[in-house]
Design an enzyme around this catalytic site. Structure first.
Site, PDB file in Angstrom:
ATOM      1  N   SER A  14       0.847  -1.193   0.000  1.00 35.59           N
ATOM      2  CA  SER A  14       0.000   0.000   0.000  1.00 35.59           C
ATOM      3  C   SER A  14       0.877   1.236   0.000  1.00 35.59           C
ATOM      4  O   SER A  14       2.109   1.153  -0.024  1.00 35.59           O
ATOM      5  CB  SER A  14      -0.911  -0.003   1.220  1.00 35.59           C
ATOM      6  OG  SER A  14      -0.111   0.191   2.370  1.00 35.59           O
ATOM      7  N   LYS A  15       0.228   2.365   0.044  1.00 38.91           N
ATOM      8  CA  LYS A  15       0.931   3.645  -0.013  1.00 38.91           C
ATOM      9  C   LYS A  15       1.993   3.755   1.080  1.00 38.91           C
ATOM     10  O   LYS A  15       3.085   4.285   0.856  1.00 38.91           O
ATOM     11  CB  LYS A  15      -0.100   4.766   0.145  1.00 38.91           C
ATOM     12  CG  LYS A  15       0.328   6.040  -0.508  1.00 38.91           C
ATOM     13  CD  LYS A  15      -0.812   7.002  -0.603  1.00 38.91           C
ATOM     14  CE  LYS A  15      -0.278   8.286  -1.242  1.00 38.91           C
ATOM     15  NZ  LYS A  15      -1.295   9.222  -1.588  1.00 38.91           N
TER      16      LYS A  15
END
Ligand code: GLU
Length: 495
Positions: free
Chosen positions: A257-258
């Site tokens: 994810s980010k």
């Protein structure tokens, strides 16, 4: 079923719903490498049939990210090709005709039940303790024939098999058998009421019509794979080689994810990650050549890439490791190449002109060797090089004073060293080295007492490239002027 004979046709089929993420680029890279390895073709197809998720400008972002990384496609948007158009919203008639042909074959049907009616029927079934609907025709209270005659809206669904087995083969995972009776999946929609196809229909039709031999896609498609497999069967088409590529994980083993750095490819490029470093590093996520070789040129990757060595267990994206790769690639670039790549960052910082002159580029090439060992991102260049272009400003004069030193003594040292330097005739690194060491010895000082004030005077900071090399590159006049300025600043600061 194993590998098709080469050359392979592979594709990247993004939905224009956002940026191309660094994690998704890995699967694209595998497709691209396989096409190149086999001397085949790599296609780009835009899957824009889900109008609700459509994001304006996303297609341009995707294509420019791919171009920036250097993964060009042989057929698709911009370049065209024999199967144009490569944008699904421009191929609606093709999907509609294919859906109609399945209805004609009796393996798909028009369903007139609305979403509300299905929800209501399911609620009743639930109340009776029955499972949810799997088939959507001949439903109680819905007269399909009357609705058809009245021209009411419908969607088209595939009749999933409820007997026998769906035997699928995946190159990474081997053979998997699904018992059709146990699938218990609702008949999937192929064509929506608005005439737009779903992914299941559009992607299968296009993969077939475009001659895709190897479908490489994320393993999140595994649960719905029996549907896709049955669509191929319903049409009577030969299955492609299916390659469900394991997902990329974060360094903590969780979905990428980010917060693990899974941001846009454009952002990585803007920060100054080199395309070749990104490609090399990503190729090693879930794939390896021989479990030990890490650094490979693009040509070597193309030569060595083999789908059979994709690991079913997936792989981890570690931004720090990518940074390390980037540093290695940066250090190996020839000075002229590195200067070209660094120039836009220096222009942006106002250190050289927007359209750098040959003289400016030559200067950059002269300074670069001094920082090439330390630079990990192109975007660090202005910070590492600014003092070569402009006098350091705004640093605290206290930095000039070495540990255990005092301001008055430092001002004195700067004055004395300036006098010695003024007398130096050959202004090069070895001569400066000798002069400064002799100076330290003659005055009975310690190296930091002399070197630190000069370093700060010249660069405005306490760490810098090699001192003698820096002085040599800056030249005598600039060096002496900066030492004078520093001494003056320190004496007025300490009064
Ligand atoms: N359009 C699909 C997506 O972006 C493509 C999946 C596939 O590669 O088949 O998820």
């Amino acid at each position: 079923m194993s590998d098709r004979p080469t050359p392979a046709r592979t594709r990247f089929a993004p939905s224009p719903t956002g940026y191309l993420h660094i994690g998704s680029l890995r699967t694209v890279l595998f497709s691209w490498l396989w096409a190149r390895h086999t001397g085949g073709q790599f296609l780009l197809r835009i899957e824009d049939t889900d109008r609700k998720r459509f994001v304006e400008g996303a297609e341009e972002q995707l294509t420019s990210s791919m171009q920036a990384i250097g993964l060009m496609w042989d057929e698709g948007p911009i370049v065209g090709g024999p199967h144009a158009p490569y944008k699904q919203s421009e191929r609606l008639d093709i999907y509609q005709a294919h859906a109609a042909s399945l209805i004609e074959k009796g393996v798909a049907y028009r369903s007139y039940a609305t979403a509300e009616e299905i929800a209501a029927l399911n609620a009743e079934r639930e109340a009776r303790g029955e499972p949810k609907l799997l088939v959507f025709r001949n439903l109680p209270g819905i007269d399909d024939a009357a609705r058809e005659a009245a021209g009411e809206p419908y969607n088209v669904r595939l009749s999933l098999k409820t007997t026998g087995k769906t035997i699928v083969h995946d190159l990474v995972r081997g053979q998997i058998e699904f018992d059709n009776a146990a699938l218990k999946m609702p008949d999937p929609v192929l064509l929506k009421t608005d005439g737009f196809p779903t992914y299941a229909l559009a992607a299968m039709v296009d993969d077939h019509l475009m001659g895709i031999t190897h479908v490489l896609r994320a393993d999140e498609w595994l649960p719905t794979w029996p549907i896709h497999h049955q669509i191929y069967e319903a049409f009577g088409w030969e299955q492609p080689v299916w390659v469900h590529v394991p997902q990329v994980l974060g360094s903590d083993g969780k979905k990428l994810s980010k917060r693990h750095g899974d941001t846009s490819v454009t952002e990585y490029i803007e920060l100054g990650f080199l395309p070749e470093a990104i490609v090399n590093y990503l190729a090693l996520i879930g794939w390896s050549y021989d479990d030990k070789t890490e650094f490979m040129t693009l040509e070597e990757l193309i030569e060595r890439f083999d789908l059979n060595r994709i690991r079913p267990s997936g792989g981890v994206f570690d931004r720090d490791k990518l940074l390390h790769f980037n540093g290695v690639y940066l250090r190996n670039l020839a000075a002229a190449d590195l200067s070209q790549r660094i120039a836009p960052y220096l222009s942006k910082a106002g250190l050289i002109s927007a359209e750098p002159t040959a003289a400016e580029l030559a200067k950059v090439a002269e300074y670069l060797p001094l920082v090439q060992e330390r630079i990990k991102l192109l975007s660090e260049a202005p910070e590492l090089l600014d003092f070569f272009f402009v006098d350091p400003q705004g640093y605290d004069p206290a930095l000039l004073v070495p540990k255990k030193g005092d301001p008055a003594q430092t001002v004195e040292v700067l004055g004395q060293v300036k006098a010695s330097l003024e007398a130096l005739e050959t202004w090069d690194s070895p001569s400066l080295d000798k002069l400064l060491h002799d100076f330290v010895n003659q005055l009975g000082l310690k190296i930091p007492q002399v070197f630190m004030p000069i370093r700060v005077a010249l660069t405005g900071r306490t760490t810098s490239p090699g001192l003698f090399e820096t002085m040599a590159v800056l030249g005598k006049a600039v060096t002496l002027a900066r030492i004078s300025t520093a001494a003056a600043a320190l004496s007025s600061a300490s009064v």
